[in-house]
Design an enzyme around this catalytic site. Structure first.
Site, mmCIF file in Angstrom:
data_model
loop_
_atom_site.group_PDB
_atom_site.id
_atom_site.type_symbol
_atom_site.label_atom_id
_atom_site.label_comp_id
_atom_site.label_asym_id
_atom_site.label_seq_id
_atom_site.Cartn_x
_atom_site.Cartn_y
_atom_site.Cartn_z
ATOM 1 N N TYR A 108 -6.129 -1.277 -6.848
ATOM 2 C CA TYR A 108 -5.544 -2.470 -6.239
ATOM 3 C C TYR A 108 -4.904 -2.182 -4.885
ATOM 4 O O TYR A 108 -4.734 -1.041 -4.497
ATOM 5 C CB TYR A 108 -4.604 -3.214 -7.179
ATOM 6 C CG TYR A 108 -3.367 -2.548 -7.727
ATOM 7 C CD1 TYR A 108 -2.828 -1.372 -7.240
ATOM 8 C CD2 TYR A 108 -2.684 -3.165 -8.783
ATOM 9 C CE1 TYR A 108 -1.687 -0.821 -7.760
ATOM 10 C CE2 TYR A 108 -1.532 -2.627 -9.314
ATOM 11 C CZ TYR A 108 -1.030 -1.457 -8.798
ATOM 12 O OH TYR A 108 0.114 -0.923 -9.333
ATOM 13 N N GLU A 109 -4.605 -3.277 -4.165
ATOM 14 C CA GLU A 109 -4.134 -3.233 -2.769
ATOM 15 C C GLU A 109 -5.155 -2.559 -1.843
ATOM 16 O O GLU A 109 -4.798 -1.876 -0.892
ATOM 17 C CB GLU A 109 -2.769 -2.543 -2.660
ATOM 18 C CG GLU A 109 -1.694 -3.136 -3.520
ATOM 19 C CD GLU A 109 -1.545 -4.636 -3.351
ATOM 20 O OE1 GLU A 109 -1.934 -5.173 -2.294
ATOM 21 O OE2 GLU A 109 -1.049 -5.277 -4.295
ATOM 22 N N GLY A 110 -6.424 -2.743 -2.141
ATOM 23 C CA GLY A 110 -7.496 -2.158 -1.344
ATOM 24 C C GLY A 110 -7.969 -0.873 -1.984
ATOM 25 O O GLY A 110 -7.258 0.148 -1.960
ATOM 26 N N ARG A 150 0.823 -1.216 0.000
ATOM 27 C CA ARG A 150 0.000 0.000 0.000
ATOM 28 C C ARG A 150 0.856 1.264 0.000
ATOM 29 O O ARG A 150 0.541 2.244 -0.679
ATOM 30 C CB ARG A 150 -0.950 -0.021 1.198
ATOM 31 C CG ARG A 150 -2.119 -0.975 0.984
ATOM 32 C CD ARG A 150 -2.970 -1.201 2.208
ATOM 33 N NE ARG A 150 -4.097 -2.062 1.872
ATOM 34 C CZ ARG A 150 -4.973 -2.538 2.735
ATOM 35 N NH1 ARG A 150 -4.852 -2.245 4.021
ATOM 36 N NH2 ARG A 150 -5.969 -3.302 2.335
ATOM 37 N N GLN A 204 -9.692 2.196 1.881
ATOM 38 C CA GLN A 204 -8.643 2.905 2.642
ATOM 39 C C GLN A 204 -9.269 3.968 3.545
ATOM 40 O O GLN A 204 -8.878 4.131 4.709
ATOM 41 C CB GLN A 204 -7.641 3.567 1.692
ATOM 42 C CG GLN A 204 -6.962 2.625 0.721
ATOM 43 C CD GLN A 204 -6.176 1.527 1.406
ATOM 44 O OE1 GLN A 204 -5.553 1.736 2.444
ATOM 45 N NE2 GLN A 204 -6.218 0.329 0.841
#
Length: 597
Positions: free
Chosen positions: A440-442, A296, A447
């Site tokens: 991506y990555e949340g 992230r 977030q």
């Protein structure tokens, strides 16, 4: 052909003047990061990115990856050679422990290098970037045998790594995952299932790929409590480190994507593939979160990186493109028209991007430095404070910098007019590549909810109170400095808005959680604006001190101060708008019946 020049001077200003890392010489690896050494390392890194990575960005986008009949994947022309130059230069192990073949230098230096790589060629940079995340997870949670077996080859760059979370029916809600792990009776497990959106899942640039895979052991509890993490190599590895048989893992297909065409985003099929448990059974998310948090922060850097390279190309175009005359009269009377950089709206656009980029770079390196402290300090109080900072700022760095990175890439493309919409200019690639960083990555909405729902109240609000206190102390200490007045006053106002928004959530979100959900994204951006405003306060203070020292730095420091002043005048006031939206609550957002959408 798009241009790129790595911002080495800006990075060195941050590392030497704003966050002088020499003060951390008591931490392992920092004593070696002398000013001369940092300049040499970043200079060589810049050269690699500018000469080996950047020239392949546009061609890699056009060519993309190819899945062959046997399931293997061929990367774009030149990618393999560029990756080999990266690996042979020792860049993969820049901040990895020396005992595994790394150089043990501060993580913050690797963060600078990650920005350069992501600006020069985001798709290519993802291969080593994911590997570094996998290394981090193995170092924290892997057994000694796993670390000795896999990490040295990954640090060397001979092997790469991936993370396998997402399944066709299961993205953010990992509790729904179906990939199963069955004990083989010899300490290994048979992993069966399908994973999608796996970046760098299969390629031709390394002799082995080490997959970190989330799966559920047979009989494990339902939901996230029953998830375990496994290391599943593409080729099995003998005890002496030599490669053995091909494992039961393959690339079923390549995803057809909007951007990052040069990265092989794969559907991965696990057909009884042999894997080994990392850490404790049913505690896989804890282990994977090490990699996810690394990723992230790296994705936040990617947002900045696309903004930076788009900005550089927009500046070059604005200085060269002739169109119209300045409102105050011709500035270049010897030419048929003035370059568009004379127009106020063009300057507004460029300064907006520039002011965000420089603050974003400072925010990332500040947070990366906290990572070094959290992992290398022997003082438990220091480690806890640094860990608090990282937990609080990670969703801000990821969410805000990628939202702004995409927005900046679009702004930069807009300056090209119709030429920005034509593929040959390369501007559309920056926009397309930047778009994935928000997902991506949340995804960024996640977030924001992580920040509001988990991080604010964690440990009784210890982390957010420390942030408030630090920014407040800076404002108080510099309140009477006339040279900093234009920075301190707007920052104080922004901090007050952030504190008021935080208090509003405390008073209105417990009984009505939708209030938190409706205001989370605005709160994340409000937080990000204040954090970047604080970075500009620190940079302005350092610039004034450097300017006073002479040494020919006055002109560059004046540029810093002007850019920072623009941020405070034109961007910092957005905190008031964000506060108003948050304070409006969720009533209008949630009132409409579903069928009326």
């Amino acid at each position: 052909m798009p241009v790129y020049k790595a911002p080495v001077e800006d990075a060195l200003f941050l590392l030497s003047d704003v966050f002088p890392i020499g003060r951390y010489n008591n931490l392992p690896g920092f004593a070696d990061a002398t000013p001369d050494m940092m300049e040499a390392i970043l200079g060589e890194g810049a050269k690699l990115c500018e000469t080996a990575f950047a020239p392949l960005n546009l061609s890699g986008d056009h060519e993309g990856c190819t899945r062959n009949a046997d399931g293997s994947v061929t990367t774009p022309k030149g990618f393999r050679e560029a990756y080999e130059a990266y690996a042979q230069g020792g860049w993969m192990g820049l901040s990895a422990p020396e005992e595994y073949g790394g150089q043990g230098l501060p993580t913050v230096l690797n963060s600078v290098m990650q920005e350069f790589i992501s600006s020069s060629n985001l798709a290519l940079g993802m291969y080593p970037g994911l590997t570094q995340g996998a290394i981090a997870a193995l170092l924290v949670h892997g057994s000694e045998q796993q670390k000795q077996l896999y990490v040295p080859k990954m640090v060397e760059g001979a092997w790469t790594g991936t993370m396998n979370l997402t399944e066709p029916h299961c993205g953010t809600d990992l509790g729904l995952l179906k990939t199963k792990a069955v004990p083989n009776g010899d300490g290994s497990y048979a992993i069966t299932g399908t994973k999608i959106f796996i970046s760098a899942g299969e390629h031709d640039m390394a002799e082995n790929i080490i997959h970190l895979v989330l799966a559920r052991i047979e009989g494990a509890p339902a939901g996230t409590k029953g998830i375990s993490l496994f290391v599943v190599p593409k080729f099995l590895v003998k005890e002496d480190g030599e490669l053995a048989d091909r494992n039961g893992v393959s690339c079923g297909s390549l995803e057809h994507k909007m951007g990052i065409h040069g990265n092989s985003t794969c559907v991965m099929n696990y057909d009884g593939a042999k894997g080994w448990l990392i850490g404790e059974a049913n505690r896989g998310l804890n282990a994977m979160f090490v990699m996810m948090n690394e990723a992230r922060l790296a994705v936040g850097l990617q947002g900045l990186a696309q903004s930076e390279v788009a900005y550089q190309n927009a500046v070059a175009y604005a200085k060269d493109r002739l169109q119209g005359r300045a409102l105050t009269g011709p500035k270049f009377p010897d030419k048929p028209a003035d370059p568009i950089i004379v127009h106020p709206d063009v300057r507004r656009t460029l300064l907006t991007i520039k002011a965000i980029n420089e603050a974003a770079r400072a925010l990332v390196l500040w947070t990366s430095l906290k990572s070094d402290i959290a992992h290398r300090s022997s003082d438990p109080t220091e480690r806890q404070a640094a860990d608090d900072h990282m937990g609080l700022l990670t969703p801000v760095v990821k969410g805000v910098l990628t939202d702004l990175g995409f927005d900046s890439a679009v702004k930069a493309q807009q300056l090209f007019g119709g030429h920005g919409y034509i593929e040959e200019s390369g501007m559309s690639q920056f926009v397309r590549d930047a778009r994935i960083t928000m997902i991506y990555e949340g995804a960024n909405g996640i977030q924001a909810m992580d920040l509001v729902g988990r991080k604010l109240g964690k440990d009784g609000g210890r982390a957010v109170m420390a942030f408030f206190n630090e920014v407040g102390a800076f404002c108080q200490e510099n309140a009477n400095d006339e040279n900093l007045k234009s920075f301190v006053a707007p920052l104080q106002k922004g901090l007050a808005d952030l504190q008021q928004a935080t208090m509003w959530f405390m008073q209105n979100a417990m009984a009505k959680p939708d209030n938190a959900g409706a205001g989370a994204t605005d709160y994340m951006h409000l937080f990000g604006t204040v954090a970047m405003g604080y970075m500009w306060g620190l940079m302005a203070k350092a610039a004034l001190e450097k300017k006073a020292q002479g040494n020919g730095a006055a002109e560059k420091m004046d540029g810093k101060l002007l850019t920072g002043r623009f941020f405070m005048e034109r961007l910092m006031p957005e905190t008031g708008t964000r506060l108003a939206r948050i304070s409006a609550g969720a009533d209008a957002t949630m009132a409409m019946p579903v069928e009326m959408f």
